[in-house]
Write a protein that holds these residues in place. Sequence first.
Motif, PDB file in Angstrom:
ATOM      1  N   ASP A  29     -17.887 -48.261 -17.607  1.00 50.18           N
ATOM      2  CA  ASP A  29     -18.072 -49.400 -16.550  1.00 50.18           C
ATOM      3  C   ASP A  29     -16.441 -49.611 -16.914  1.00 50.18           C
ATOM      4  O   ASP A  29     -15.802 -50.156 -15.007  1.00 50.18           O
ATOM      5  N   VAL A  30     -15.657 -50.519 -17.828  1.00 46.56           N
ATOM      6  CA  VAL A  30     -13.873 -50.671 -16.952  1.00 46.56           C
ATOM      7  C   VAL A  30     -13.122 -50.044 -16.756  1.00 46.56           C
ATOM      8  O   VAL A  30     -12.423 -49.741 -15.743  1.00 46.56           O
ATOM      9  N   ALA A  31     -13.429 -48.806 -17.684  1.00 46.90           N
ATOM     10  CA  ALA A  31     -12.580 -48.059 -16.761  1.00 46.90           C
ATOM     11  C   ALA A  31     -12.500 -47.424 -15.580  1.00 46.90           C
ATOM     12  O   ALA A  31     -11.951 -46.686 -14.183  1.00 46.90           O
ATOM     13  N   VAL A  32     -14.041 -47.202 -15.396  1.00 47.77           N
ATOM     14  CA  VAL A  32     -13.970 -46.552 -13.971  1.00 47.77           C
ATOM     15  C   VAL A  32     -13.980 -47.251 -12.910  1.00 47.77           C
ATOM     16  O   VAL A  32     -13.934 -46.802 -11.366  1.00 47.77           O
ATOM     17  N   ASP A  33     -14.161 -48.761 -13.256  1.00 50.81           N
ATOM     18  CA  ASP A  33     -14.077 -50.122 -12.360  1.00 50.81           C
ATOM     19  C   ASP A  33     -12.946 -49.476 -11.278  1.00 50.81           C
ATOM     20  O   ASP A  33     -12.056 -50.404  -9.940  1.00 50.81           O
ATOM     21  N   ALA A  34     -11.682 -49.587 -12.938  1.00 51.23           N
ATOM     22  CA  ALA A  34      -9.972 -49.259 -12.959  1.00 51.23           C
ATOM     23  C   ALA A  34     -10.072 -48.040 -11.414  1.00 51.23           C
ATOM     24  O   ALA A  34      -8.908 -47.623 -11.042  1.00 51.23           O
ATOM     25  N   TRP A  35     -10.324 -46.858 -12.529  1.00 47.34           N
ATOM     26  CA  TRP A  35     -10.780 -45.555 -11.809  1.00 47.34           C
ATOM     27  C   TRP A  35     -10.805 -46.027  -9.792  1.00 47.34           C
ATOM     28  O   TRP A  35     -10.508 -45.632  -8.855  1.00 47.34           O
ATOM     29  N   ARG A  36     -11.845 -46.769  -9.510  1.00 47.86           N
ATOM     30  CA  ARG A  36     -12.020 -47.094  -7.543  1.00 47.86           C
ATOM     31  C   ARG A  36     -11.160 -47.126  -7.508  1.00 47.86           C
ATOM     32  O   ARG A  36     -11.094 -46.898  -6.445  1.00 47.86           O
ATOM     33  N   ILE A  37     -11.067 -48.317  -8.295  1.00 48.59           N
ATOM     34  CA  ILE A  37      -9.520 -49.361  -7.479  1.00 48.59           C
ATOM     35  C   ILE A  37      -7.981 -48.517  -6.914  1.00 48.59           C
ATOM     36  O   ILE A  37      -7.866 -48.570  -6.076  1.00 48.59           O
ATOM     37  N   ASP A  38      -8.032 -47.725  -8.133  1.00 46.93           N
ATOM     38  CA  ASP A  38      -6.852 -46.555  -7.986  1.00 46.93           C
ATOM     39  C   ASP A  38      -7.066 -45.960  -7.113  1.00 46.93           C
ATOM     40  O   ASP A  38      -5.540 -45.236  -6.232  1.00 46.93           O
ATOM     41  N   VAL A  39      -8.141 -44.746  -6.755  1.00 43.91           N
ATOM     42  CA  VAL A  39      -8.273 -43.792  -6.136  1.00 43.91           C
ATOM     43  C   VAL A  39      -7.951 -44.463  -4.889  1.00 43.91           C
ATOM     44  O   VAL A  39      -8.468 -42.710  -3.971  1.00 43.91           O
ATOM     45  N   ALA A  40      -8.802 -45.157  -4.846  1.00 45.44           N
ATOM     46  CA  ALA A  40      -9.266 -45.423  -3.161  1.00 45.44           C
ATOM     47  C   ALA A  40      -7.887 -45.594  -2.077  1.00 45.44           C
ATOM     48  O   ALA A  40      -6.709 -45.776  -1.851  1.00 45.44           O
ATOM     49  N   ASP A  41      -8.240 -44.886  -0.913  1.00 43.18           N
ATOM     50  CA  ASP A  41      -7.220 -44.425   0.060  1.00 43.18           C
ATOM     51  C   ASP A  41      -7.371 -44.290   1.294  1.00 43.18           C
ATOM     52  O   ASP A  41      -8.621 -45.418   1.520  1.00 43.18           O
ATOM     53  N   GLU A  42      -7.032 -44.282   2.358  1.00 46.71           N
ATOM     54  CA  GLU A  42      -7.441 -44.667   3.709  1.00 46.71           C
ATOM     55  C   GLU A  42      -8.902 -43.439   4.044  1.00 46.71           C
ATOM     56  O   GLU A  42      -9.949 -44.087   5.032  1.00 46.71           O
ATOM     57  N   ASP A  43      -8.829 -42.150   3.762  1.00 48.06           N
ATOM     58  CA  ASP A  43     -10.006 -41.917   3.829  1.00 48.06           C
ATOM     59  C   ASP A  43     -11.168 -42.046   3.447  1.00 48.06           C
ATOM     60  O   ASP A  43     -11.821 -42.186   3.318  1.00 48.06           O
ATOM     61  N   THR A  44     -10.863 -42.593   1.855  1.00 43.28           N
ATOM     62  CA  THR A  44     -12.371 -43.009   1.043  1.00 43.28           C
ATOM     63  C   THR A  44     -11.897 -44.321   0.202  1.00 43.28           C
ATOM     64  O   THR A  44     -11.288 -44.783  -0.550  1.00 43.28           O
ATOM     65  N   PRO A  45     -11.984 -45.257   1.544  1.00 41.30           N
ATOM     66  CA  PRO A  45     -11.868 -46.685   0.914  1.00 41.30           C
ATOM     67  C   PRO A  45     -12.227 -47.570  -0.276  1.00 41.30           C
ATOM     68  O   PRO A  45     -13.614 -46.832  -0.305  1.00 41.30           O
ATOM     69  N   VAL A  46     -12.083 -48.845  -0.515  1.00 36.73           N
ATOM     70  CA  VAL A  46     -12.935 -48.750  -2.037  1.00 36.73           C
ATOM     71  C   VAL A  46     -14.016 -49.247  -1.298  1.00 36.73           C
ATOM     72  O   VAL A  46     -14.719 -49.074  -2.136  1.00 36.73           O
ATOM     73  N   GLU A  47     -14.346 -49.937  -0.324  1.00 36.57           N
ATOM     74  CA  GLU A  47     -16.071 -50.116   0.124  1.00 36.57           C
ATOM     75  C   GLU A  47     -17.159 -49.173  -0.181  1.00 36.57           C
ATOM     76  O   GLU A  47     -17.844 -49.212  -0.308  1.00 36.57           O
TER      77      GLU A  47
END
Length: 568
Positions: free
Chosen positions: A143-161
């Motif tokens: 869960d820790v690693a997945v949460d960090a991955w989600r924040i890291d890879v977010a961009d304009e096309d796939t925002p974190v929301e």
Amino acid sequence: MASSAAEVEKPPRPKGFKLLMVALATRKSATMLGFGFASGLPYALLLGTLNAWLGEVKIDLATIGVLSWIGLSYSFKFLWSPLVDRMALPGLEALGRRKSWILLCQIVLVLGFVGLALTDPAKAIGTFALFAFLAALASATQDVAVDAWRIDVADEDTPVELLSSIYQFGYRIASIVGGALALVLAGRMSWPLVYLLMAGLIALIGVVTLRAPDTPRPEQGTLHAALAQPGELTPRARGIALLIVGTSWAWAIGTIVRFMMVMLSPLGPGEKHPSVGDFTREFGPLIVAATVAVPLMVAAVTNAMRRQGRAVLTAPDTRTSPARTMANHLYVALIAPLAELVARLGWGVLVVIGMILTYTLCYNVWSSFAFPFYLDFLHYSKDEVAFASKLFGIFMTIAGISLGGYLFLRLGRMPTILIGAILPMLGNFVYADLAEGAVHIDAVGRTVGLHALFGLFGFDPRMIRLLLAISFENISTGIAGAAFVAYLSGIVSKRYTAVQYALMSSLTFLIGSLGRGIAGEAFDLYGYATVFRWTAAAGLVAVLFVCLEWVRVAREAGAARDPSTSSG
């Protein structure tokens, strides 16, 4: 003008089937769906479905309660989150800094589920508990690693929301698979085979992990540069603070693990296991003090030292090392969030922490015993429980979350939070009535026409009782959950949003998780109905803290409107 209008007018967030289509449209979003599934499946299997298996093989409720302490892995995961964030895994680092940890955790999860499948809990509960603990630890770390991955890879096309919505979608699917589907399968095959199948699903997600995108590891010297500025505590002072808090947490975790090992070890002739109730009464307050009170006091002392200019840097500290980077991570994870909260709220932090610790107490204490209650005490079938709890129940939870959001907008924050504290208490009385034959549930259901409504869909009176009890409970906890998430989101500092939210949301489950041990023993000794009423009474503590927080918030708002009152 056109461009600015486009920036203001964001497209609505997709839901339902449209969200699924968006999730499958790109590699990044499809990976997020898989990671959400990989996070939700172990949680459902380890903290819910596993207890149905244990109840079926006649493991006593006190032992089930102690075994449910593996859920503390999710409460304590922020402790080792710095390690996950900074440590490069030998041999796996080439996969990517997040993917390497995610894949390692999935490998351990597969091995853990296979180990559970190959172990008979009735004959080797200690070995069974060890595999469950390893799987829970791997799940929390994933869960820790997945949460960090989600924040890291977010961009304009796939925002974190959007990625967060896709993650929740995958998580919900996993809760159905790990709950309803697992129960249905267990009615048609052995429990070991069910867990082998679930291990196979995690292995399939491992293929998704191998193909996932990742981000490069940043330079370690840039980490937490703010701690190196003049006015901040010296590394030595921070190290002492960390040593005190770390020792306190280590003692608490070690005490829990040692008792679990004693409880789950085989007995010799004439021996009996120690009382979970005695342990909880003797060590429970000390564990809470070690994990909450000590860090709060250390945070208050570090604030005082900074205000007084004691043990602070007088010039920028340019020295860097891997050890200092790790220490900075631990400091930011364990002390800095509480220090900021204490500095901002003053003595009011005691009310806030008290509310966080107790808000979910009355339903978290017994939630791990839901399946043994439905299956072994009330004698519903696995198919009936799968439908009522994990299919119908999920829709009721979603309805509760939606209602909570609506009440938040219509009534405001504190009234909704108070409603969310009161309703689960009433839900416990509903479950006490269900345990005693559902006389009041039947009376209310017939009076308002719910028995007739459910009867139209072919449900018999016995099933209607279960559906009505689950409806009230899940709507109540849905409202409470929505209100509390909104409250926590509003109380955290923007400077420490992620770590402060992680720390406080972890504390939410601390007392409830510890209480499961004594609840399991109490269920064996006094019966379900009596314990449901006790846990309802425990909810009064949360109501008291909500009222105190309401007063604090009102005074704070009044002082903000009239600055002269605070200056005098």
